[in-house]
Write a protein that holds these residues in place. Structure first.
Motif, PDB file in Angstrom:
ATOM      1  N   PHE A 101      78.936  35.056  12.493  1.00  9.96           N
ATOM      2  CA  PHE A 101      79.772  33.970  12.997  1.00  9.96           C
ATOM      3  C   PHE A 101      80.264  33.091  11.849  1.00  9.96           C
ATOM      4  O   PHE A 101      81.426  32.659  11.837  1.00  9.96           O
ATOM      5  CB  PHE A 101      78.985  33.122  14.000  1.00  9.96           C
ATOM      6  N   GLY A 102      79.385  32.827  10.889  1.00 11.01           N
ATOM      7  CA  GLY A 102      79.791  32.045   9.731  1.00 11.01           C
ATOM      8  C   GLY A 102      80.867  32.753   8.919  1.00 11.01           C
ATOM      9  O   GLY A 102      81.828  32.127   8.450  1.00 11.01           O
ATOM     10  N   THR A 103      80.723  34.060   8.752  1.00 14.84           N
ATOM     11  CA  THR A 103      81.724  34.845   8.028  1.00 14.84           C
ATOM     12  C   THR A 103      83.080  34.766   8.710  1.00 14.84           C
ATOM     13  O   THR A 103      84.121  34.574   8.055  1.00 14.84           O
ATOM     14  CB  THR A 103      81.270  36.312   7.927  1.00 14.84           C
ATOM     15  N   LEU A 104      83.083  34.894  10.027  1.00 16.99           N
ATOM     16  CA  LEU A 104      84.344  34.867  10.766  1.00 16.99           C
ATOM     17  C   LEU A 104      84.990  33.483  10.709  1.00 16.99           C
ATOM     18  O   LEU A 104      86.218  33.367  10.663  1.00 16.99           O
ATOM     19  CB  LEU A 104      84.099  35.285  12.219  1.00 16.99           C
ATOM     20  N   ALA A 105      84.171  32.432  10.709  1.00 15.83           N
ATOM     21  CA  ALA A 105      84.722  31.078  10.598  1.00 15.83           C
ATOM     22  C   ALA A 105      85.407  30.881   9.253  1.00 15.83           C
ATOM     23  O   ALA A 105      86.504  30.308   9.169  1.00 15.83           O
ATOM     24  CB  ALA A 105      83.612  30.046  10.794  1.00 15.83           C
ATOM     25  N   VAL A 106      84.769  31.365   8.185  1.00 16.01           N
ATOM     26  CA  VAL A 106      85.380  31.267   6.849  1.00 16.01           C
ATOM     27  C   VAL A 106      86.663  32.096   6.802  1.00 16.01           C
ATOM     28  O   VAL A 106      87.683  31.669   6.248  1.00 16.01           O
ATOM     29  CB  VAL A 106      84.390  31.733   5.764  1.00 16.01           C
ATOM     30  N   TYR A 107      86.603  33.269   7.416  1.00 16.22           N
ATOM     31  CA  TYR A 107      87.774  34.151   7.381  1.00 16.22           C
ATOM     32  C   TYR A 107      88.965  33.523   8.094  1.00 16.22           C
ATOM     33  O   TYR A 107      90.105  33.624   7.614  1.00 16.22           O
ATOM     34  CB  TYR A 107      87.452  35.503   8.013  1.00 16.22           C
ATOM     35  N   GLU A 108      88.730  32.912   9.245  1.00 16.41           N
ATOM     36  CA  GLU A 108      89.833  32.322   9.999  1.00 16.41           C
ATOM     37  C   GLU A 108      90.576  31.297   9.157  1.00 16.41           C
ATOM     38  O   GLU A 108      91.812  31.255   9.144  1.00 16.41           O
ATOM     39  CB  GLU A 108      89.311  31.687  11.285  1.00 16.41           C
ATOM     40  N   GLN A 109      89.843  30.443   8.462  1.00 17.79           N
ATOM     41  CA  GLN A 109      90.480  29.447   7.600  1.00 17.79           C
ATOM     42  C   GLN A 109      91.215  30.114   6.440  1.00 17.79           C
ATOM     43  O   GLN A 109      92.329  29.708   6.077  1.00 17.79           O
ATOM     44  CB  GLN A 109      89.426  28.476   7.067  1.00 17.79           C
ATOM     45  N   LEU A 110      90.600  31.143   5.866  1.00 18.03           N
ATOM     46  CA  LEU A 110      91.215  31.824   4.728  1.00 18.03           C
ATOM     47  C   LEU A 110      92.491  32.542   5.142  1.00 18.03           C
ATOM     48  O   LEU A 110      93.506  32.501   4.433  1.00 18.03           O
ATOM     49  CB  LEU A 110      90.226  32.810   4.111  1.00 18.03           C
ATOM     50  N   HIS A 111      92.454  33.215   6.294  1.00 15.82           N
ATOM     51  CA  HIS A 111      93.629  33.961   6.758  1.00 15.82           C
ATOM     52  C   HIS A 111      94.815  33.022   6.941  1.00 15.82           C
ATOM     53  O   HIS A 111      95.934  33.318   6.487  1.00 15.82           O
ATOM     54  CB  HIS A 111      93.305  34.660   8.081  1.00 15.82           C
ATOM     55  N   ARG A 112      94.591  31.891   7.589  1.00 14.22           N
ATOM     56  CA  ARG A 112      95.666  30.932   7.790  1.00 14.22           C
ATOM     57  C   ARG A 112      96.183  30.387   6.454  1.00 14.22           C
ATOM     58  O   ARG A 112      97.392  30.193   6.272  1.00 14.22           O
ATOM     59  CB  ARG A 112      95.182  29.782   8.670  1.00 14.22           C
TER      60      ARG A 112
END
Length: 606
Positions: free
Chosen positions: A515-526
Motif C-alpha cells: 500500500f505504501g508503494t502504491l501511494a508513492v507511485y500515485e504521486q510519482l505518476h502524476r
C-alpha cells in the motif's frame, strides 16, 4: 553433459516445488519446525518489502528532483532568450530616441537603460550560473533498437523522438537490429535509413541470421549480433571505440534528451566510465488507459520494483529494458550471451559484466523515466492472455539463478592485481583486479534469489499457508481432524501458541508495504505526467483509477506467481523454451488520398 548435473541448476525448480509441498505436509508432519519456517519467511519478507518502500521513495524523490532541475534549466534558457530579444528591441528604441533628443538627455537615458539592462542581465545570469548546465556530448551515443515485426509507426515514433534531440545529428548513432526471419526486413531497414540517415551521425541496419549454431532466438541474440556488427561498422567509419556508449532499448521506448544528458554527466564524474552500466527507471504511460486494469496494475508494480532496485547500495542493482554501457566494456566481456540461458538479456548482461570484471562493474542509476508501452491487443481476454505470455518470457530469466550461483562460488584465476593486459587485436587496455569480495557475491546472490524465488513462493505461502494450517490443525468438524490434539504444538505449548499468533499478525501486516508503494507511485505518476511529459491533468491518473488495485490479487497470481513457478519447474526440462514476442498496438496518423488525416491502428506480430 546435461546442465542438470550442476547443483546450482536444482535451486530454482526445487524452491517453488518444496514451498508447495510443505503447505499441506508441514502442519501434519513437522508443525513445530513449520511454524519457525513461516515466522522466519514472513519476517524476512516483511523486512525486505519495507526496505523496498523506503528505496522506492528515495528513487521517486531523485526522479522528481532531476526533472525539476531540467525544467528550471529550460525556463532559465527561455528567459535568457527573451531577455536577449528584449535588449535588442530596447537598443533599437534607444537608437531611434537619440536621433530626436538633446545630447544630455540621450546620455542620461542611455546610461539608465544600460544600467537597468545590465542589472537585469546580471540577475538572470546569476540564476543561470547556479544551475547545473549540461555540456555538449563528449561521446557517440549509439542506440541499439532490437525489433521483429514491429509496426512501422511505432518504430518511426521511437526514432523520431531521438532525432529531435539537439545533438542527434552530431553525436547519435542508430543500430536497427533486425531479424532476417522477418519478411522483407532489408527493404524495411533501408526505408528507415532513407528517412533518418541525415538526422543522425550514423544510421546502421543489421540483420540477424536464423539458426546460428548455439544461439537461441530472442532479444539477447538480436542485440549481440547488432552490437557486434554495428560497432564494427562504426570502427570502419573512423569512430574511436573509447567514445562509443551503447544504449540498448526497446522498440517502444521513448527516450528523452534528459536521459542522454544525465548519462553524459554521470560518465564525466566517474573515475572510470568503462566500468559503469547506467540504468534508468521504466514507466508505463503511453497507452496505459487502453489496456485492462489487471495489465495496468501489473506494469505499475513492475516499474515500482525496478525503481526501488535502483537505490540498492554499492551500485549492485539490475537494469531493466533500457540501459547503457561503453563499447569498451561490451568488448571486454565478449558482448551479450546468446544461448537459451541468457533470455533475461538485461539482468544477464549485468551479471556477466560483474563477474567478468571481477566485481568492478557497478550500476549508475539515471533518474530519468523511460516511457514504455503496455502489452496491448484487441479484446479484453486477448490482452490478458498476451500479458501472461510476456510474464512467462520475463520469468524465463530464472536461468540467471544458476548462472549467478555458479559464478559466485567458482574460483576464478586471473592476472595479478594492477597488471595491464593489452589486447592488440582490439586495442583494449584492461586492468585486472583481485577477485570479487565475498560480501558483494553474497549480496548479488541474495538479490537474484529475491528477484526470482520470492515471486515463485510468496504467492503460495502468503495466501495459503496460514489458512491451510488453520484448517488442518483446527478443522471445523472433528471428523476432519488429521492431527491429534495432544500432538498439536499450538494447544500443548504456550510458546508455540504465541508464535502462531505472531505469524498471523505478520501476515496481516504483509500488504501494508505494498500500500505504501502504491501511494508513492500515485504521486510519482502524476508528477511525471504533469512536469515531464507535460500531459494535461485530464490525461493523467485520476482518483477513479485507484479502483484498478482491486485486481491486484488476480494480477499477482496470474502474472507473477503462476508464470514464475512454471518457469522454475521448466528448468527440469532440457527442451528449449519458445521465445514469443508480445503483441502491441500502435495508432499512427495516416493521410489518405484526399489529404485527410486519420488514425490507423497497427500491431506487431506475436
Amino acid at each position: 553433459m546435461s546442465r542438470l548435473y550442476s547443483p546450482s541448476e536444482w535451486v530454482a525448480p526445487l524452491v517453488p516445488l518444496l514451498s508447495l509441498l510443505i503447505l499441506p505436509l508441514g502442519p501434519l508432519l513437522f508443525p513445530r519446525s513449520y511454524l519457525f519456517l513461516l515466522f522466519t519467511y514472513f519476517t524476512v519478507f516483511l523486512y525486505t518489502q519495507v526496505n523496498h518502500v523506503c528505496k522506492f521513495y528515495m528513487t521517486s524523490c531523485k526522479i522528481r528532483a532531476t526533472i525539476a532541475k531540467w525544467n528550471q534549466r529550460i525556463r532559465a534558457t527561455v528567459v535568457d532568450q527573451q531577455l536577449e530579444e528584449h535588449l535588442q528591441i530596447q537598443q533599437q528604441t534607444c537608437a531611434t530616441s537619440r536621433q530626436n533628443s538633446p545630447s544630455i538627455t540621450r546620455e542620461r537615458n542611455s546610461n539608465n537603460n544600460s544600467n537597468n539592462d545590465t542589472d537585469d542581465r546580471i540577475q538572470i545570469l546569476d540564476e543561470i550560473e547556479q544551475l547545473q548546465f549540461y555540456d555538449d556530448p563528449a561521446y557517440i551515443h549509439t542506440f541499439i533498437i532490437p525489433n521483429y515485426c514491429e509496426p512501422d509507426g511505432l518504430l518511426k515514433d521511437t526514432i523520431e523522438r531521438m532525432a529531435n534531440h539537439r545533438n542527434a545529428k552530431s553525436h547519435y548513432a542508430i543500430i536497427m537490429a533486425m531479424e532476417q526471419s522477418e519478411s522483407e526486413w532489408e527493404a524495411k531497414g533501408q526505408r528507415f535509413a532513407s528517412i533518418f540517415t541525415d538526422r543522425f551521425a550514423h544510421f546502421i541496419v543489421t540483420g540477424h541470421p536464423q539458426n546460428i549454431p548455439g544461439e537461441s532466438r530472442g532479444k539477447g541474440s538480436n542485440v549481440s549480433y547488432g552490437a557486434r556488427h554495428g560497432c564494427a561498422e562504426l570502427l570502419r567509419r573512423g569512430v574511436d571505440r573509447r567514445q562509443v556508449i551503447l544504449t540498448v532499448t526497446d522498440s517502444d521506448s521513448a527516450i528523452p534528451e534528459l536521459y542522454v544528458r544525465e548519462v553524459e554527466d554521470r560518465l564525466h564524474r566517474a573515475d572510470d566510465p568503462h566500468y559503469l552500466l547506467l540504468a534508468p527507471p521504466i514507466f508505463f504511460s503511453r497507452n496505459c488507459y487502453q489496456v485492462p486494469a489487471a495489465v495496468r496494475v501489473t506494469d505499475i508494480t513492475w516499474s515500482a520494483m525496478v525503481m526501488s532496485n535502483l537505490s540498492n547500495s554499492g551500485g549492485l542493482s539490475f537494469p531493466c529494458s533500457t540501459y547503457s554501457l561503453s563499447m569498451m566494456l561490451a568488448e571486454r566481456v565478449g558482448y551479450w550471451d546468446t544461448d537459451a540461458d541468457a533470455v533475461g538479456e538485461d539482468m544477464h548482461m549485468w551479471l556477466k559484466c560483474f563477474f567478468k570484471t571481477n566485481g568492478q562493474v557497478r550500476t549508475a542509476p539515471i533518474y530519468v523515466p523511460i516511457n514504455l508501452t503496455n502489452v496491448q491487443t484487441e479484446g479484453y481476454l486477448s490482452n490478458v492472455s498476451a500479458r501472461y505470455v510476456q510474464a512467462k518470457r520475463h520469468y524465463n530469466g530464472v536461468a540467471d539463478v544458476a548462472y549467478t550461483l555458479k559464478n559466485a562460488f567458482t574460483r576464478r584465476r586471473g592476472a595479478p592485481k594492477g597488471s595491464l593486459l593489452d589486447d592488440a587485436s582490439s586495442g583494449l587496455a584492461m586492468v585486472a583486479s583481485s577477485s570479487v569480495s565475498w560480501m558483494d557475491k553474497m549480496t548479488v546472490c541474495f538479490l537474484i534469489l529475491e528477484a526470482h524465488m520470492i515471486p515463485a513462493t510468496s504467492g503460495w505461502l502468503m495466501f495459503a499457508a496460514v489458512p491451510l494450517m488453520q484448517f488442518l490443525l483446527f478443522p471445523p468438524l472433528s471428523a476432519l481432524a488429521l492431527v491429534d490434539p495432544s500432538q498439536n504444538p499450538i494447544l500443548t505449548s504456550d510458546f508455540y501458541a504465541q508464535l502462531w499468533n505472531m505469524v498471523k499478525i505478520i501476515t496481516v501486516l504483509l500488504p501494508f508495504p505494498l500500500f505504501g508503494t502504491l501511494a508513492v507511485y500515485e504521486q510519482l505518476h502524476r508528477s511525471i505526467d504533469r512536469d515531464f511529459l507535460l500531459k494535461p491533468k485530464s490525461e493523467s491518473r485520476q482518483w477513479k483509477h485507484l479502483l484498478d488495485y482491486a485486481t491486484l490479487p488476480v494480477a499477482a497470481w496470474l502474472f507473477m506467481t503462476l508464470p514464475s513457478t512454471l518457469a522454475c519447474v521448466k528448468r527440469l526440462s532440457l527442451a528449449e523454451q519458445q521465445y514469443i514476442v508480445s503483441e502491441k498496438l500502435f495508432q499512427d496518423s495516416v493521410m489518405d488520398k484526399d489529404g485527410d488525416r486519420y488514425e490507423m491502428t497497427t500491431k506487431s506480430a506475436t
